[in-house]
Design an enzyme around this catalytic site. Structure first.
Site, PDB file in Angstrom:
ATOM      1  N   GLY A 287       0.783  -1.228   0.000  1.00  0.00           N
ATOM      2  CA  GLY A 287       0.000   0.000   0.000  1.00  0.00           C
ATOM      3  C   GLY A 287       0.814   1.277   0.000  1.00  0.00           C
ATOM      4  O   GLY A 287       0.254   2.366   0.136  1.00  0.00           O
ATOM      5  N   GLU A 329       4.394  -6.271   1.122  1.00  0.00           N
ATOM      6  CA  GLU A 329       3.901  -6.619  -0.214  1.00  0.00           C
ATOM      7  C   GLU A 329       3.650  -5.384  -1.067  1.00  0.00           C
ATOM      8  O   GLU A 329       2.508  -5.091  -1.420  1.00  0.00           O
ATOM      9  CB  GLU A 329       2.568  -7.375  -0.091  1.00  0.00           C
ATOM     10  CG  GLU A 329       2.662  -8.661   0.651  1.00  0.00           C
ATOM     11  CD  GLU A 329       1.298  -9.215   1.006  1.00  0.00           C
ATOM     12  OE1 GLU A 329       1.236 -10.404   1.340  1.00  0.00           O
ATOM     13  OE2 GLU A 329       0.299  -8.457   0.969  1.00  0.00           O
ATOM     14  N   GLY A 331       3.213  -3.099  -4.284  1.00  0.00           N
ATOM     15  CA  GLY A 331       2.914  -3.281  -5.707  1.00  0.00           C
ATOM     16  C   GLY A 331       3.171  -1.993  -6.465  1.00  0.00           C
ATOM     17  O   GLY A 331       4.136  -1.859  -7.203  1.00  0.00           O
ATOM     18  N   ARG A 373      -8.925   3.229 -13.580  1.00  0.00           N
ATOM     19  CA  ARG A 373      -8.819   3.788 -12.230  1.00  0.00           C
ATOM     20  C   ARG A 373      -9.622   5.078 -12.024  1.00  0.00           C
ATOM     21  O   ARG A 373     -10.277   5.229 -10.991  1.00  0.00           O
ATOM     22  CB  ARG A 373      -7.351   3.971 -11.823  1.00  0.00           C
ATOM     23  CG  ARG A 373      -6.598   2.640 -11.732  1.00  0.00           C
ATOM     24  CD  ARG A 373      -5.234   2.780 -11.092  1.00  0.00           C
ATOM     25  NE  ARG A 373      -5.322   3.105  -9.688  1.00  0.00           N
ATOM     26  CZ  ARG A 373      -5.051   4.296  -9.159  1.00  0.00           C
ATOM     27  NH1 ARG A 373      -4.636   5.286  -9.929  1.00  0.00           N
ATOM     28  NH2 ARG A 373      -5.177   4.504  -7.881  1.00  0.00           N
ATOM     29  N   TYR A 377     -12.267   4.584  -9.145  1.00  0.00           N
ATOM     30  CA  TYR A 377     -11.976   5.204  -7.837  1.00  0.00           C
ATOM     31  C   TYR A 377     -11.936   6.718  -7.881  1.00  0.00           C
ATOM     32  O   TYR A 377     -11.541   7.346  -6.889  1.00  0.00           O
ATOM     33  CB  TYR A 377     -10.575   4.785  -7.335  1.00  0.00           C
ATOM     34  CG  TYR A 377     -10.208   3.349  -7.460  1.00  0.00           C
ATOM     35  CD1 TYR A 377     -10.921   2.369  -6.772  1.00  0.00           C
ATOM     36  CD2 TYR A 377      -9.132   2.949  -8.244  1.00  0.00           C
ATOM     37  CE1 TYR A 377     -10.563   1.042  -6.874  1.00  0.00           C
ATOM     38  CE2 TYR A 377      -8.769   1.612  -8.348  1.00  0.00           C
ATOM     39  CZ  TYR A 377      -9.487   0.672  -7.657  1.00  0.00           C
ATOM     40  OH  TYR A 377      -9.141  -0.649  -7.755  1.00  0.00           O
ATOM     41  N   CYS A 404     -18.196   4.658 -24.635  1.00  0.00           N
ATOM     42  CA  CYS A 404     -19.569   5.147 -24.548  1.00  0.00           C
ATOM     43  C   CYS A 404     -20.023   5.322 -23.099  1.00  0.00           C
ATOM     44  O   CYS A 404     -20.992   4.696 -22.660  1.00  0.00           O
ATOM     45  CB  CYS A 404     -20.498   4.203 -25.287  1.00  0.00           C
ATOM     46  SG  CYS A 404     -20.042   4.044 -27.005  1.00  0.00           S
ATOM     47  N   GLU A 405     -19.296   6.078 -22.358  1.00  0.00           N
ATOM     48  CA  GLU A 405     -19.618   6.394 -20.966  1.00  0.00           C
ATOM     49  C   GLU A 405     -19.161   7.820 -20.719  1.00  0.00           C
ATOM     50  O   GLU A 405     -18.011   8.158 -21.047  1.00  0.00           O
ATOM     51  CB  GLU A 405     -18.812   5.508 -19.998  1.00  0.00           C
ATOM     52  CG  GLU A 405     -19.171   4.061 -19.964  1.00  0.00           C
ATOM     53  CD  GLU A 405     -20.463   3.791 -19.220  1.00  0.00           C
ATOM     54  OE1 GLU A 405     -20.812   4.590 -18.323  1.00  0.00           O
ATOM     55  OE2 GLU A 405     -21.121   2.787 -19.551  1.00  0.00           O
ATOM     56  N   TYR A 434      -1.878  -1.116 -11.836  1.00  0.00           N
ATOM     57  CA  TYR A 434      -3.344  -1.209 -11.864  1.00  0.00           C
ATOM     58  C   TYR A 434      -3.973  -0.534 -13.080  1.00  0.00           C
ATOM     59  O   TYR A 434      -5.130  -0.095 -13.013  1.00  0.00           O
ATOM     60  CB  TYR A 434      -3.952  -0.646 -10.560  1.00  0.00           C
ATOM     61  CG  TYR A 434      -3.403  -1.334  -9.332  1.00  0.00           C
ATOM     62  CD1 TYR A 434      -3.748  -2.659  -9.047  1.00  0.00           C
ATOM     63  CD2 TYR A 434      -2.497  -0.705  -8.485  1.00  0.00           C
ATOM     64  CE1 TYR A 434      -3.216  -3.318  -7.950  1.00  0.00           C
ATOM     65  CE2 TYR A 434      -1.957  -1.349  -7.388  1.00  0.00           C
ATOM     66  CZ  TYR A 434      -2.324  -2.653  -7.124  1.00  0.00           C
ATOM     67  OH  TYR A 434      -1.787  -3.295  -6.048  1.00  0.00           O
TER      68      TYR A 434
HETATM   69  C1  LIG Z   1      -3.172  -8.095   0.290  1.00  0.00           C
HETATM   70  C2  LIG Z   1      -2.531  -7.065  -0.548  1.00  0.00           C
HETATM   71  N1  LIG Z   1      -1.197  -6.925  -0.506  1.00  0.00           N
HETATM   72  C3  LIG Z   1      -0.562  -5.995  -1.253  1.00  0.00           C
HETATM   73  C4  LIG Z   1      -1.268  -5.160  -2.096  1.00  0.00           C
HETATM   74  C5  LIG Z   1      -0.506  -4.155  -2.918  1.00  0.00           C
HETATM   75  O1  LIG Z   1      -0.888  -2.852  -2.684  1.00  0.00           O
HETATM   76  P1  LIG Z   1      -0.072  -1.654  -3.371  1.00  0.00           P
HETATM   77  O2  LIG Z   1       0.012  -1.962  -4.807  1.00  0.00           O
HETATM   78  O3  LIG Z   1      -0.892  -0.456  -3.085  1.00  0.00           O
HETATM   79  O4  LIG Z   1       1.276  -1.644  -2.718  1.00  0.00           O
HETATM   80  C6  LIG Z   1      -2.655  -5.253  -2.164  1.00  0.00           C
HETATM   81  C7  LIG Z   1      -3.425  -4.359  -3.044  1.00  0.00           C
HETATM   82  O5  LIG Z   1      -4.603  -4.372  -3.145  1.00  0.00           O
HETATM   83  C8  LIG Z   1      -3.301  -6.243  -1.375  1.00  0.00           C
HETATM   84  O6  LIG Z   1      -4.622  -6.390  -1.421  1.00  0.00           O
END
Ligand SMILES: Cc1ncc(COP(=O)(O)O)c(C=O)c1O
Length: 491
Positions: A287, A329, A331, A373, A377, A404-405, A434
């Site tokens: 996150g 984790e 991303g 996105r 969101y 078409c939105e 994403y």
């Molecule tokens: C369980 C979990 N780990 C890691 C991530 C990665 O989040 P980010 O890409 O914001 O670091 C997510 C994203 O939804 C997630 O659901």
């Protein structure tokens, strides 16, 4: 805010005047230089060359357009590698200070292809997957199964079966039903599967704010109380091995304060559970935020890593327990800033936004099919004219797609040179995470290719779809393969 006189017959609409202020989001200010590529938003390699056009990874946007067409996802390999190794180094050095080990799992949901898996594994990351498809991409890339983690609130029996079959490193269990399913599978296969238990800590973090709530109404994981029962059950099952708790508190988080709050709750539970046996790991999820626009200002990953590990160390010290190894984790912080989407401008028009306010719509050849996105969101992005510089005064514009939105918005509000015109190329930065992974075929739109750029070379790492690809799925035109299992799940 730029104030100016009205200009007739202007391709990008009237100058931004005081009367336009209601259309400008509070955070958006007119750039001093509308041609500038803002540093934390664009990849480090993006720069303007002599003719004013932009190159990324040493490759000109004209070369990219001519070879691969638009819309086009451009991914800067060196930028991905740099963020991956920086995140690993940040958590390694924070862990070293506390005498533990850190493990960084790249969250594949942000962007997954075999090449990207190879890059991040090369830079010392493990990979986190959450479906059979993501698992197969990681395996096809040659990732060590023991280095993979598997998430998800509703993994199918087939997915769990495949994960155990390949010897996946860990499964993050999400429900009592899944514990029983996984145990039965591992038992039948004579395996002992390592598992983490996903917990809802009651902490939500978004951007720079976090909220701690007693009640949580969401689908993922166990409550703090439910996790106690889950761990007790796992410990009764000889085919499962409980290795730690897991939590993920949100996305686009700019500092470590939410993690500190979450760590207090997690470590509390972790300490209680130590009575039943050792627990080597604590996974605090991902996150970590990035700059989508010039006003986003996340703390450096080193500061966040230190903050998270210090918080866990403090909580362990207070309770007099040993500090576990820590997993994360990330991303978007790995791939987000490495991606730029190239579009060609198709039409430009000015419409009356209200009785006395006008807004200029710049339509590009992609949209919510390649970047969902904003529609999903309300996410903000920025854009720049990348095929040339313009010395025209910047004007307020909205970049929209071709679908078409009316919610098909790519960049809700941006200052673009007022002479933007059909045929110009626009670059939308910070689209590495994403966007490709959420791409869809709305309006039967083929998904664009992904091209990796590095040191002056460009190569396709995911080929684009064609209309024929889309038609080939239509069983009214082709003999359907009735032997295939639904969604390609395991047989
Ligand atoms: C369980 C979990 N780990 C890691 C991530 C990665 O989040 P980010 O890409 O914001 O670091 C997510 C994203 O939804 C997630 O659901």
């Amino acid at each position: 805010m730029i104030r100016g006189r009205r200009v007739a017959a202007n391709p990008i609409g009237p100058p931004v005047s005081a009367s336009h202020s209601a259309l400008v989001p509070e955070w958006l200010t007119a750039p001093a230089h509308a041609n500038e590529l803002v540093a934390p938003v664009w990849p480090a390699s993006a720069r303007r060359v002599d003719d004013g056009s932009v190159e990324i990874g040493g490759v000109s946007v004209f070369d990219l357009r001519d070879r691969f067409g638009t819309p086009l996802y451009v991914l800067d390999e060196n930028e991905v590698r740099a963020h991956a190794s920086r995140a690993r180094a940040a958590f390694d050095s924070a862990a070293e200070r506390h005498g533990i080990r850190a493990r960084v799992y790249y969250a594949g949901k942000a962007f997954l292809s075999t090449e990207v898996v190879r890059w991040v594994v090369d830079e010392g990351l493990s990979v986190d997957v959450c479906t059979r498809g993501e698992l197969e991409v990681a395996l096809a890339a040659g990732a060590e199964p023991g280095g993979l983690g598997f998430h998800g609130n509703n993994k199918s029996v087939g997915e769990l079966e495949r994960a155990v079959e390949v010897g996946i490193g860990s499964v993050v269990v999400d429900s009592p039903i899944e514990i029983e399913r996984l145990a039965a599978i591992a038992d039948r296969r004579g395996a002992v599967q390592s598992v983490l238990v996903r917990v809802r800590t009651g902490v939500h973090a978004e951007t720079h704010a976090f909220l701690a709530t007693a009640h949580e109404d969401q689908k993922f994981g166990f409550s703090l109380e439910g996790a106690v029962e889950a761990v007790a059950r796992i410990r009764e099952l000889p085919s499962l091995r409980f290795v730690g708790l897991h939590a993920h508190i949100g996305s686009q988080i700019f500092d470590s304060s939410g993690f500190r709050e979450s760590a207090a709750r997690l470590v509390d539970l972790h300490a209680d559970l130590l009575a039943g046996g050792e627990i080597p790991l604590l996974n605090v999820g991902g996150g970590f935020g990035i700059s989508y626009t010039s006003v986003d200002d996340p703390k450096p990953i080193e500061e966040i890593a230190d903050g998270i590990l210090d918080a866990i160390a403090d909580e362990c010290a207070v309770r007099g327990i040993p500090m576990p190894d820590v997993a994360t984790e990330p991303g978007r912080v790995i791939v987000g800033q490495a991606g730029v989407t190239l579009y060609e401008v198709g039409t430009v028009k000015t419409v009356a936004a209200s009785e006395d306010l006008e807004r200029t719509y710049v339509s590009v050849d992609g949209g919510m099919s390649d970047n969902a996105r904003p529609a999903l969101y309300g996410a903000d992005f920025s854009a720049r004219l990348v095929s040339r510089v313009s010395h025209e005064e910047p004007a307020l514009a909205r970049v929209v797609g071709r679908h078409c939105e009316s919610g098909d918005i790519v960049v809700d509000a941006e200052y673009l040179p007022r002479d933007v015109t059909p045929g110009d190329l626009l670059g939308v930065p910070a689209t590495g995470a994403y966007c490709f992974s959420l791409a869809n075929n709305y309006n039967y739109t083929p998904r664009p290719p992904v091209v990796a750029v590095r040191d002056g070379h460009a190569r396709v790492i995911v080929r684009g779809e064609t209309v024929d690809d889309l038609l080939s799925r239509d069983a009214g035109l082709t003999a359907s393969d009735t032997t295939a299992t639904p969604h390609g799940d395991t047989e």
